[in-house]
Scaffold this motif. Sequence first.
Motif, PDB file in Angstrom:
ATOM      1  N   GLY A   1      22.634 -28.447 -22.665  1.00 33.78           N
ATOM      2  CA  GLY A   1      22.216 -29.299 -23.770  1.00 33.78           C
ATOM      3  C   GLY A   1      20.744 -29.602 -23.732  1.00 33.78           C
ATOM      4  N   ALA A   2      20.252 -30.190 -24.798  1.00 31.17           N
ATOM      5  CA  ALA A   2      18.845 -30.526 -24.895  1.00 31.17           C
ATOM      6  C   ALA A   2      18.478 -31.633 -23.907  1.00 31.17           C
ATOM      7  N   VAL A   3      17.254 -31.575 -23.419  1.00 32.11           N
ATOM      8  CA  VAL A   3      16.806 -32.523 -22.400  1.00 32.11           C
ATOM      9  C   VAL A   3      15.694 -33.399 -22.937  1.00 32.11           C
ATOM     10  N   VAL A   4      15.848 -34.689 -22.671  1.00 24.91           N
ATOM     11  CA  VAL A   4      14.825 -35.666 -23.022  1.00 24.91           C
ATOM     12  C   VAL A   4      14.392 -36.366 -21.738  1.00 24.91           C
ATOM     13  N   SER A   5      13.097 -36.428 -21.523  1.00 25.94           N
ATOM     14  CA  SER A   5      12.599 -37.107 -20.318  1.00 25.94           C
ATOM     15  C   SER A   5      11.839 -38.362 -20.698  1.00 25.94           C
ATOM     16  N   GLN A   6      11.758 -39.265 -19.772  1.00 23.41           N
ATOM     17  CA  GLN A   6      10.968 -40.477 -19.950  1.00 23.41           C
ATOM     18  C   GLN A   6      10.106 -40.673 -18.709  1.00 23.41           C
ATOM     19  N   HIS A   7       8.903 -41.174 -18.975  1.00 20.11           N
ATOM     20  CA  HIS A   7       7.988 -41.439 -17.868  1.00 20.11           C
ATOM     21  C   HIS A   7       7.197 -42.703 -18.146  1.00 20.11           C
ATOM     22  N   PRO A   8       7.090 -43.623 -17.197  1.00 20.59           N
ATOM     23  CA  PRO A   8       7.698 -43.551 -15.873  1.00 20.59           C
ATOM     24  C   PRO A   8       9.175 -43.958 -15.921  1.00 20.59           C
ATOM     25  N   SER A   9       9.864 -43.790 -14.824  1.00 17.82           N
ATOM     26  CA  SER A   9      11.259 -44.231 -14.765  1.00 17.82           C
ATOM     27  C   SER A   9      11.337 -45.706 -14.406  1.00 17.82           C
ATOM     28  N   TRP A  10      10.289 -46.189 -13.731  1.00 10.61           N
ATOM     29  CA  TRP A  10      10.256 -47.601 -13.342  1.00 10.61           C
ATOM     30  C   TRP A  10       8.795 -48.035 -13.286  1.00 10.61           C
ATOM     31  N   VAL A  11       8.496 -49.160 -13.894  1.00  8.34           N
ATOM     32  CA  VAL A  11       7.131 -49.656 -13.878  1.00  8.34           C
ATOM     33  C   VAL A  11       7.144 -51.166 -13.690  1.00  8.34           C
ATOM     34  N   ILE A  12       6.230 -51.621 -12.853  1.00 13.71           N
ATOM     35  CA  ILE A  12       6.026 -53.051 -12.629  1.00 13.71           C
ATOM     36  C   ILE A  12       4.606 -53.367 -13.047  1.00 13.71           C
ATOM     37  N   CYS A  13       4.444 -54.417 -13.834  1.00  9.82           N
ATOM     38  CA  CYS A  13       3.099 -54.764 -14.274  1.00  9.82           C
ATOM     39  C   CYS A  13       2.926 -56.277 -14.255  1.00  9.82           C
ATOM     40  N   LYS A  14       1.679 -56.668 -14.328  1.00 12.30           N
ATOM     41  CA  LYS A  14       1.370 -58.098 -14.356  1.00 12.30           C
ATOM     42  C   LYS A  14       1.433 -58.614 -15.783  1.00 12.30           C
ATOM     43  N   SER A  15       1.757 -59.874 -15.910  1.00 13.40           N
ATOM     44  CA  SER A  15       1.805 -60.500 -17.227  1.00 13.40           C
ATOM     45  C   SER A  15       0.446 -60.395 -17.906  1.00 13.40           C
ATOM     46  N   GLY A  16       0.465 -60.040 -19.183  1.00 17.71           N
ATOM     47  CA  GLY A  16      -0.771 -59.923 -19.950  1.00 17.71           C
ATOM     48  C   GLY A  16      -1.313 -58.516 -20.045  1.00 17.71           C
ATOM     49  N   THR A  17      -0.806 -57.624 -19.241  1.00 11.39           N
ATOM     50  CA  THR A  17      -1.252 -56.231 -19.299  1.00 11.39           C
ATOM     51  C   THR A  17      -0.387 -55.430 -20.259  1.00 11.39           C
ATOM     52  N   SER A  18      -0.845 -54.223 -20.571  1.00  9.88           N
ATOM     53  CA  SER A  18      -0.100 -53.343 -21.465  1.00  9.88           C
ATOM     54  C   SER A  18       0.486 -52.179 -20.687  1.00  9.88           C
ATOM     55  N   VAL A  19       1.618 -51.722 -21.125  1.00  8.01           N
ATOM     56  CA  VAL A  19       2.317 -50.632 -20.452  1.00  8.01           C
ATOM     57  C   VAL A  19       2.729 -49.585 -21.471  1.00  8.01           C
TER      58      VAL A  19
END
Lengths: 117, 115
Positions: A1-19
Amino acid sequence: GAVVSQHPSWVICKSGTSVKIECRSLDFQATTMFWYRQFPKQSLMLMATSNEGSKATYEQGVEKDKFLINHASLTLSTLTVTSAHPEDSSFYICSAKAAGTSPTEQFFGPGTRLTVL
Amino acid sequence: AQTVTQSQPEMSVQEAETVTLSCTYDTSESDYYLFWYKQPPSRQMILVIRQEAYKQQNATENRFSVNFQKAAKSFSLKISDSQLGDAAMYFCAFYRGGSNYKLTFGKGTLLTVNP
């Protein structure tokens, strides 16, 4: 079947930043991509629908200035969480529909866990 | 607007036994699609089975089958010969047709398979 990927799989960031979260269709062209949000032990809630080359359509109650979606190519859509806050911590899932396929053919990515400190 | 209701937050089944997960929905559409998705601990959504509303015959995929009752707006999933790998969250979903391709999900049922 067709494959869909996502990156990153896990991200931690500080409040106020953009991801930025990427969603890629690896072996097909995705004319339409969807972004969902899933809180722990809850269902998937559709945030927005993006079509390649046009502006995303947001669901009611989703802040489009906070959750920026770009679908610049037939294989890539990005979700940017701007000025993230702890309440934005969640699991974000994308899905993609291939051009010319049955409307029921949607393929899901593995998701991205966002934790905002 | 469409709604999808899964009334069983959790279910458990013994390995090799059969279990049925319930789903009801509300719509004014006559032509639509229904789905069951599986979300294991990895969180990857996997399509289990799909049913077109215009088809009277219930869909079957190996050990998975549905009981589609259009008049009652009911769409239950039966898992036969349950295996440990069937343990997951199961979501019922609705697609009303048309060009927006939007899926509406139920709240899910957490299935535990006991050895």
